[in-house]
Write an enzyme that holds these catalytic residues in place. Sequence first.
Site, PDB file in Angstrom:
ATOM      1  N   HIS A   1     -10.338 -19.583  14.344  1.00 39.34           N
ATOM      2  CA  HIS A   1      -9.648 -20.886  14.497  1.00 39.34           C
ATOM      3  C   HIS A   1     -10.634 -22.065  14.430  1.00 39.34           C
ATOM      4  CE1 HIS A   1      -6.382 -18.731  17.118  1.00 39.34           C
ATOM      5  NE2 HIS A   1      -5.954 -18.841  15.866  1.00 39.34           N
TER       6      HIS A   1
ATOM      7  N   ARG B   1      -1.300  -9.808  20.976  1.00 36.24           N
ATOM      8  CA  ARG B   1      -2.651  -9.235  21.163  1.00 36.24           C
ATOM      9  C   ARG B   1      -3.030  -9.239  22.638  1.00 36.24           C
ATOM     10  NH1 ARG B   1      -5.336 -13.112  16.957  1.00 36.24           N
ATOM     11  NH2 ARG B   1      -4.008 -12.646  15.175  1.00 36.24           N
TER      12      ARG B   1
ATOM     13  N   ASN C   1      -4.146 -20.484   1.206  1.00 35.25           N
ATOM     14  CA  ASN C   1      -4.384 -19.564   2.320  1.00 35.25           C
ATOM     15  C   ASN C   1      -3.717 -18.244   1.931  1.00 35.25           C
ATOM     16  OD1 ASN C   1      -4.541 -18.146   4.679  1.00 35.25           O
ATOM     17  ND2 ASN C   1      -3.598 -19.716   5.959  1.00 35.25           N
TER      18      ASN C   1
ATOM     19  N   GLU D   1      -5.276 -27.744   9.630  1.00 34.60           N
ATOM     20  CA  GLU D   1      -6.374 -27.008   9.006  1.00 34.60           C
ATOM     21  C   GLU D   1      -6.447 -27.271   7.500  1.00 34.60           C
ATOM     22  OE1 GLU D   1      -4.533 -23.992  11.408  1.00 34.60           O
ATOM     23  OE2 GLU D   1      -6.428 -22.903  11.457  1.00 34.60           O
TER      24      GLU D   1
ATOM     25  N   ARG E   1      -8.959 -20.982   2.264  1.00 33.06           N
ATOM     26  CA  ARG E   1      -9.259 -20.559   3.628  1.00 33.06           C
ATOM     27  C   ARG E   1      -9.806 -19.138   3.558  1.00 33.06           C
ATOM     28  NH1 ARG E   1      -5.558 -17.659   7.927  1.00 33.06           N
ATOM     29  NH2 ARG E   1      -6.990 -17.765   9.669  1.00 33.06           N
TER      30      ARG E   1
END
Length: 398
Positions: A181, A242, A7, A385, A92
């Site tokens: 996601h 955010r 990743n 993940e 990823r």
Amino acid sequence: MKILVINAGSSSLKYQLIDMENETLLAKGLCERIGIDGHLKHSPLVGGKPVFNEDLPMPTHAEAIAAVIDKLTSAEYGVVASMKEIDAVGHRVVHGGEKFACSVKIDDAVMAALDECTPFAPLHNPANITGINACKAVMGDVPMVAVFDTAFHQTMPSKAYMYAVPYEYYENDGVRRYGFHGTSHRYVSSRCAELMGKPIEELKIISCHLGNGSSLAAIKNGKCVDTSMGFTPLVGLPMGTRCGDLDPGVMQYLMAKYDMDIDKMLNILNKKSGVQGISGISSDFRDLEKGATEGNERAKLALEMFSYWVAKVAGSYAAAMNGVDAIIFTAGVGENGPDTRKAVLDYLAFLGIEVDAAANAKRGEDIMISTADSKVKAFVIPTNEELVIARDTAEIVG
Ligand code: ADP
């Protein structure tokens, strides 16, 4: 088969080496400050080897990958004898646009398509591409697979992914909801079906990935039908920093009033908003919970807004799917925040959810937190993940 999962970020690179024979994690680690000075934390998880945690020069991602391979294969810190034991690499990749609805083996055509998706994720995709190129440079022709954050959401119907702006912006410019996601929502929803002992094709699931970045997904019969993040990961729920959903008119008003350009405005909406902006204390839910307990009203408001939004979006997904069988909580807050889970589920009690207080207070693997006779089941399922990336890679390469 041993799979290296990568990743890559702009200045960091996380990795795991997984033995797919029994899905054992052999080693994991993190390269940081790539392009600045460089630091590697490498943790072997088998064979009783020590952790390596030191500064190492990493002018580019290629040196970072070389350092990772060196540690994975070294006598002192290694878990494999040589690079030849690494059968494939799974990467990823944040944005696959409409081009990628599933994971793919990386070749020149895929690299060109990834480049074309870069304008949709100008911060993330270039880093992912750099990571792939660095692996190619260091590992030669080891097969590699790209696994996309957006792919799982490609099953959304057009009524869910379209924005109500002139249609040409979709046709000509790809402006639509993509969602993120996806790898996490896919993993926890399939695990949920396993735990319920039912085929996923017969279930309506709401998956709540609540971390620093947060999103919900409505998963009907195993397919994503809606999700809360959009063209970018900025929208939907208020997050750590955010803003989530916001009237675009607010931007125009603030930019004019404070003479801000769009970059400055977006920086505020990405990095200084969310529960951090509301509370003025922190983006970390542990700090907010402490603040709220000590009587900080803004910390309390931030927590209230967060659970209200999760419940509000979940309620809309129950409507979108005409029902819901299970609600899943995952990621940092979802896995570790019993108070947030309880607050969300209390709003959703009208759906027929009864929380098992003792189960909700537990921490650990895959817990059902609703009572046995609760009409709608609720679960905490730690996300993984990397395992999905490794499984996809093994399947595509194998
Ligand atoms: P990311 O989106 O960066 O992958 P994570 O899924 O790791 O984020 O979630 C990180 C967040 O999880 C932290 O900011 C913190 O708010 C929350 N968190 C972690 N541990 C706890 C805890 N024990 N209680 C409440 N919240 C927690």
